[in-house]
Design an enzyme around this catalytic site. Structure first.
Site, PDB file in Angstrom:
ATOM      1  CG  MET A   1      -1.889  -1.141   1.285  1.00 57.52           C
ATOM      2  SD  MET A   1      -2.788  -1.231   2.848  1.00 57.52           S
ATOM      3  CE  MET A   1      -3.703   0.318   2.813  1.00 57.52           C
ATOM      4  CG  HIS A   2       0.348   3.470   2.407  1.00 59.31           C
ATOM      5  ND1 HIS A   2      -0.960   3.899   2.466  1.00 59.31           N
ATOM      6  CD2 HIS A   2       0.521   2.631   3.457  1.00 59.31           C
ATOM      7  CE1 HIS A   2      -1.553   3.341   3.514  1.00 59.31           C
ATOM      8  NE2 HIS A   2      -0.681   2.569   4.129  1.00 59.31           N
TER       9      HIS A   2
ATOM     10  CG  ASP B   1      -0.411  -4.957   1.795  1.00 57.81           C
ATOM     11  OD1 ASP B   1      -1.121  -4.111   2.370  1.00 57.81           O
ATOM     12  OD2 ASP B   1       0.841  -4.949   1.878  1.00 57.81           O
TER      13      ASP B   1
END
Length: 494
Positions: A81-82, A240
């Site tokens: 992520m991110h 995820d």
């Protein structure tokens, strides 16, 4: 027989998991890689690694199982992520992706609070501005790399770059979108107010979809490279942690997931958009419609044990190292470990937080140190759990755990005692990629919903229940909570 594939583009590998119509994992293909640390606190990676990994892992799982690409009826994508992926108008990568564990953006987080308003930011997005999120990375590029900024036409997250290469389509799921903190959490879409305050062109942001929605189809070019059939649908998937929650069947309030890998994540599904008042527990959309989640994140969970093994017992087998710690009683004879080896998010959003052993005496040996590491990680997770329950999440009676850390019977028991909840496992170790595959199965029409998919395919097995350690761990945790405020003034913040 028909199959779906879940693709997981993680920080250190891309994995393709082949799932049959009965929900059984038939094979796994993996392609490993590394990320770069070009400067202290930085973490970057070439998006080409994820695409190379996707090609290699799909080809591997098809070859090892003997399944033809024409038998695969849908693809689900998930991943780290991110991470910030910036593309120009032609879809070319402008710079290496800035990853979730990059810590360079402390000043940019403060600029975001000033631009949006600290409390207003939490009201809209459910979160404070933290260094791991995508928005601070965008602001950093805006302020430090104007030549790159001038050429930006598209913003994606890691798994969505894989989607682009598979389908030619720009798209993102709502769970990963919320993790950018550019989202209106309740509305489940980009926030015009936040985008405007940060001077981010809304045209750069891809359309958003629920996890099981079809977002495109495999192109002829991608089919030739991967061995898949051109026209195979690709669903939105999820970041995820949301995909892992699908993979272990955590879709409704009252259930909770624990992912114990390098990081440690507690994940609680909710039926409405709620947030912790200070924004220090993450509040995101779930990968399924009409669901959200709260998530506490500690950065060095299994990573703490790996660091300890490599530093104190290099080459030692993890199982043997941990098993010896079973000789030590709960509380490690007064020894405490603070697991902030790479900064922290929950409950202390401090990129410069540091780890420590506290309470050492000559009576302590390697067994005590090992157990203190296991307990310190569990205490950190308990901190996050307490924040989540204070925000309105019911205290769990069962937590469905996955990741390498839960293989250890001792660590499972420590977690059950510290979290005061049954620790359960599920019948597949591929929670994240398996969850992406289940979303693909829904998109392919195998199941009417993610709820039906998990009911048919996820088997839960109790692994550890709270025992006599609950009371001594409650006392030890109270002492553990005093460590960060006492030690924080000593951390090097130069």
């Amino acid at each position: 027989m028909a199959y779906v594939i879940g693709i997981d583009a993680s920080t250190t590998a891309t994995k393709a998991v082949l799932i049959d119509e009965a929900g059984a994992v038939r094979g796994v293909g993996v392609f490993d890689y590394e990320y770069e640390v070009p400067r202290p606190l930085w973490s970057e990676q070439s998006p080409e690694l994820w695409w190379d990994g996707t090609i290699a892992s799909i080809r591997s799982v098809l070859a090892t199982t003997g399944v033809a690409g024409t038998e695969v009826v849908a693809i689900g994508v998930t991943g780290q992520m991110h991470g910030l992926v910036l593309l120009d108008a032609a879809g070319h990568v402008l710079r290496p992706a800035i990853l979730w564990n990059d810590q360079r953006t402390g000043a940019e987080c403060e600029r975001i609070r000033e631009a949006v308003g600290a409390q207003r930011l939490i009201e809209i997005t459910g979160n404070d501005a933290l260094t791991g999120f995508t928005a601070p990375k965008l602001v950093w590029v805006r302020d430090h790399e104007p030549d790159v900024w001038a050429r930006v036409a598209h913003v994606l997250l890691p798994k969505d770059y894989v989607r682009l290469r598979l389908t030619g389509e720009y798209a993102i799921d709502k769970a990963d979108g919320a993790g950018t903190i550019l989202f209106d959490l309740a509305a489940r879409d980009w926030s015009p107010e936040v985008l405007a305050a940060l001077r981010i062109d809304p045209a750069w942001m891809p359309p958003t979809f629920e996890g099981p929605d079809v977002t495109g189809a495999v192109t002829a070019t991608a089919a030739a490279l991967t061995g898949l059939r051109a026209g195979t649908p690709v669903v939105a998937g999820g970041g995820d942690q949301a995909a892992n929650a699908v993979g272990v069947g955590v879709l409704d309030p009252g259930t909770m997931a624990l992912s114990l890998g390098t990081s440690g994540v507690l994940f609680a599904a909710t039926d409405r958009a709620i947030h912790e008042p200070r924004g220090i527990v993450h509040a995101f959309c779930h990968a399924v419609p009409d669901r959200w989640h709260l998530m506490s994140v500690m950065l060095s969970a299994g990573g703490s044990l790996r660091w300890f093994r490599d530093a104190v017992a290099p080459g030692e087998d993890f199982e043997r190292l941990v098993a010896a710690a079973a000789d030590v009683s709960p509380g490690s004879d007064g020894l405490l470990f603070l697991p902030y080896l790479t900064g922290e998010r929950s409950p202390h959003p401090d990129p410069l937080a540091r780890g420590a052993f506290v309470g050492l005496t000559v009576s302590h040996d390697r067994r005590h140190l090992t157990r203190a590491v296991l307990e310190g990680v569990a205490f950190g997770l308990r901190d996050g759990l307490d924040l989540m329950t204070a925000a309105g999440v019911p205290a769990p009676t069962q937590i469905r755990a996955s990741g390498g850390g839960v293989v250890s019977p001792l660590w499972r028991q420590i977690l059950a005692d510290v979290l005061d909840a049954e620790i359960a496992t599920v019948d597949t170790a591929e929670g994240t990629a398996f969850g992406a595959g289940l979303l693909a199965a829904v998109g392919a029409g195998w199941f009417p919903s993610a709820w039906a998919a998990t009911a048919a395919t996820v088997t839960v097995m109790p692994a550890a229940s709270p025992g006599p350690g609950v009371e001594p761990y409650g006392q030890a945790h109270a002492r553990y909570r005093e460590l960060y405020p006492a030690l924080a003034p000593t951390f090097d913040r130069a």
